[in-house]
Design a protein around this motif. Structure first.
Motif, PDB file in Angstrom:
ATOM      1  N   THR A  25      56.229  50.362  19.707  1.00 48.08           N
ATOM      2  CA  THR A  25      54.910  51.212  18.043  1.00 48.08           C
ATOM      3  C   THR A  25      53.706  51.914  18.692  1.00 48.08           C
ATOM      4  N   GLU A  26      53.058  50.628  19.974  1.00 47.51           N
ATOM      5  CA  GLU A  26      52.055  51.563  19.833  1.00 47.51           C
ATOM      6  C   GLU A  26      51.468  52.957  20.993  1.00 47.51           C
ATOM      7  N   ILE A  27      53.034  53.311  21.364  1.00 46.75           N
ATOM      8  CA  ILE A  27      53.238  54.508  21.949  1.00 46.75           C
ATOM      9  C   ILE A  27      53.325  55.570  21.423  1.00 46.75           C
ATOM     10  N   ILE A  28      54.433  54.938  20.027  1.00 37.64           N
ATOM     11  CA  ILE A  28      54.548  56.342  19.115  1.00 37.64           C
ATOM     12  C   ILE A  28      53.325  56.670  18.427  1.00 37.64           C
ATOM     13  N   ASN A  29      52.581  54.740  17.778  1.00 35.45           N
ATOM     14  CA  ASN A  29      51.357  55.875  17.661  1.00 35.45           C
ATOM     15  C   ASN A  29      50.186  56.543  17.888  1.00 35.45           C
TER      16      ASN A  29
END
Length: 654
Positions: A25-29
């Motif tokens: 999720t953090e990578i996508i964000n």
């Protein structure tokens, strides 16, 4: 990073992102953020206490907000209506009070105003993440404002939903509060990052109001100017700088910010001046009043105090130069060059008649020695400066948010100059047996400022170096061979060469693009795309001088925000904006008053020069923050891989 430290870092990172879904999720964000447009930076310099003009430039975002209004309501609103809307955003409380006095505000006006302001808010906040916008919202209205900002009005049901929200806001009596909240939001998001390239203090009437504004700004940095260093040193108790700061305030008749803004008690100085200098030469010591008037008794008292603190300053500077021969400023030891009986200054084999030869406190055998009363006055002032909570808070903010230079998004920001020799090379300065030049000289002086705030035994020596930064010939903040203040006070000659403060060769050599590129490269910036951004030297635009130097590699953005410089520049200041689309240099007409800004029908006269237009809009990935985020993504990908190959265990218990 070594293999062992990288492993430790991943373990720490895993505490924040304990499993594959969390890290994914953090990578996508973060990857999504990298593709957002770069936010706008705003550069101002040499504010010199002009608080109202400064705040107006920020409220208007130097024309950015009016430009947005033009874009959104190009055909829907007339020019006068656009100006009314812009004024409402700049001064919402005052504008609505004015309208109330004209006969009240009907609900239809509130609904229309809210509708327009919501559209502008949506436009200026669109380049930011929802998370960043949410954090900036006023807590009490955050949910409703967030709903309004992210509605799709093309859907009929959503339009009705929005209309009902606006109607209810008016019905429950919150329309004015919402307009104020949204206007503040527009002002905040029109410009995301603020750079002040030095000289907040001196000459103008309200530097403490500028400091109050900056302390509440969401994202600001400061590159110290010589006048900032003057006040930083004064706040640290450097006596010559205290005297200098007060002399400048008295010279321009600006005692309100000293006595009321900072609450510094000047009565001991006034009592001393009335006793020792019952009559003074008004031609020399009367205040130079800019945009203000004073009664004659007040002018007389200021003139007496002005002379008293001027003599104290020159005595203290003489003491300083005797203590620090390494400053190499012995030519400024003027008192020992005076024949006090004849009232003559002997300088370089020439004699100059003094305009004022009344020196009742000078001991001719020891001309730099303070009288007992002068000593008492300066010690009282030193105590007042060092123990003033408001001043210390402001100066601490300057210290924590400031530096001698800054590298930011490919540009190099500093107030004055990098000292050069006549050949155009970096001038070498030998200090304590070590040579400094170029970047190392700026680093040395940056460290001097920081050491002056330490509690070590050499604190006083570092404070004295702050005085050198204020007016030393190799100071990157002063940038001149000498300061001729004493001569301007006490001599009058037809040959103005006596008062010439010859600038460092930097100020001519910076017209050369190769030098600018060399400086950028020496500071590890791209010489082909980076820019040097300076203040300090007002650009005489009315005489044809250009603020753009070195074939566009260097920009001087001191255009005379201070009233003291407008006769030279012909304008009332420059601002620079750096957005995703371009780098724009904007010149401004004088800011007359808040009342004038509220009531005029026409829009501001703004002349903008597009220094650079980017072929493609810049994204966050091209910024310093983007580079940091890219590093963060790299480590998150390594953490993701560690979870996948089992070298780190996932945690789903939280």
């Amino acid at each position: 990073m070594t293999e062992m430290s990288e492993e430790k870092y991943l373990q720490l990172l895993a505490e924040q992102f304990p499993n594959i879904p969390a890290v994914s999720t953090e990578i996508i964000n973060l990857k999504a953020i990298l593709n957002l447009p770069k936010s706008t930076e705003h550069f101002l310099t040499d504010l010199h206490g002009e608080a109202e003009a400064f705040k107006y430039m920020l409220k208007t975002a130097s024309g950015v907000i009016e430009y947005k209004i033009d874009q959104i309501f190009e055909e829907k609103l007339k020019d006068k209506e656009k100006r009314e809307l812009a004024t409402l955003i700049f001064y919402p409380e005052e504008k609505m009070k004015t309208l109330q006095k004209r006969g009240g505000i009907p609900p239809e006006w509130y609904k229309e105003a809210l509708d327009y302001i919501v559209k502008i808010s949506r436009e200026v906040s669109a380049i930011y993440t929802r998370s960043k916008v949410r954090k900036a919202l006023p807590h009490k209205f955050s949910y409703i404002i967030e709903e309004l900002l992210h509605l799709n009005e093309n859907e009929l049901s959503k339009k009705d939903y929005k209309d009902q929200i606006l109607t209810t806001i008016i019905e429950v009596g919150q329309a004015e509060n919402f307009i104020i909240a949204l206007s503040n939001l527009i002002q905040r998001f029109a410009v995301d990052k603020l750079h002040i390239i030095g000289d907040i203090f001196d000459r103008g009437p309200a530097p403490e109001k500028i400091m109050s504004f900056l302390k509440n700004h969401h994202n600001v940095d400061i590159q110290w100017g010589n006048h900032d260093i003057l006040w930083m040193g004064a706040a640290r108790g450097q006596r010559a700088l205290i005297a200098t700061a007060l002399r400048i305030a008295l010279r321009y008749g600006n005692l309100e910010f000293i006595e009321e803004g900072y609450g510094i008690n000047l009565r001991p100085l006034a009592r001393f001046a009335l006793k020792i200098y019952p009559e003074v030469n008004q031609t020399v010591f009367a205040p130079r009043l800019l945009d203000k008037e004073l009664a004659q008794p007040e002018i007389s008292l200021i003139s007496q105090m002005h002379k008293a603190i001027t003599i104290i300053q020159f005595k203290l500077e003489g003491q300083l130069l005797k203590q620090h021969p390494e400053f190499r400023l012995s030519e400024a030891l003027y008192f020992e060059k005076i024949d006090f009986e004849q009232g003559i200054l002997n300088l370089d084999g020439k004699k100059y008649k003094l305009t004022d030869s009344d020196f009742p406190t000078i001991n001719t055998d020891h001309p730099y020695q303070l009288s007992s009363e002068e000593e008492e006055v300066i010690e009282h002032l030193r105590y007042s400066f060092r123990n003033n909570d408001r001043l210390q808070e402001d100066i601490r903010f300057l210290f924590n948010h400031g530096s001698l230079y800054k590298k930011y998004n490919g540009n190099l920001l500093f107030h004055g100059c990098i000292p050069l020799n006549k050949a155009g090379n970096y001038a070498e300065v030998k200090i304590a047996g070590q040579n400094y030049a170029g970047r190392s000289l700026l680093d040395f002086f940056d460290d001097v400022v920081r050491q002056s705030y330490s509690l070590n035994k050499q604190e006083e020596t570092y404070r004295d170096w702050l005085w050198y930064l204020w007016r030393g010939k190799m100071s990157p903040l002063f940038g001149k061979e000498k300061m001729t203040t004493f001569l301007r006070y006490f001599t009058t000659v037809e040959d103005k060469a006596l008062y010439l403060e010859k600038k460092n060769p930097y100020y001519k050599k910076r017209e050369n693009a190769d030098l600018c590129k060399q400086i950028l490269a020496d500071f590890e910036l791209d010489p082909e795309t980076g820019h040097i951004i300076n203040g300090h030297t007002p650009v005489a635009e009315k005489r044809g001088e250009s603020p753009i130097k070195g074939e566009g590699r260097l920009l001087v953005i001191d255009g005379g925000i201070s009233a003291a410089y407008r006769t030279k520049t012909g304008i009332a200041g420059y601002t620079l904006t750096y957005s995703s689309k371009n780098l724009r240099l904007i010149s401004h007409d004088p800011f007359l008053s808040r009342e004038n800004a509220l009531n005029k029908d026409s829009r501001d006269t703004i002349s903008a020069t597009e220094v650079v237009k980017f072929k493609q809009p810049l994204k966050i990935s091209a910024t310093d923050i983007g580079k940091k985020l890219a590093d963060d993504i790299n480590y998150l990908l390594k953490l993701h891989e560690a979870y996948q190959n089992g070298s780190l265990k996932e945690n789903y218990s939280t």
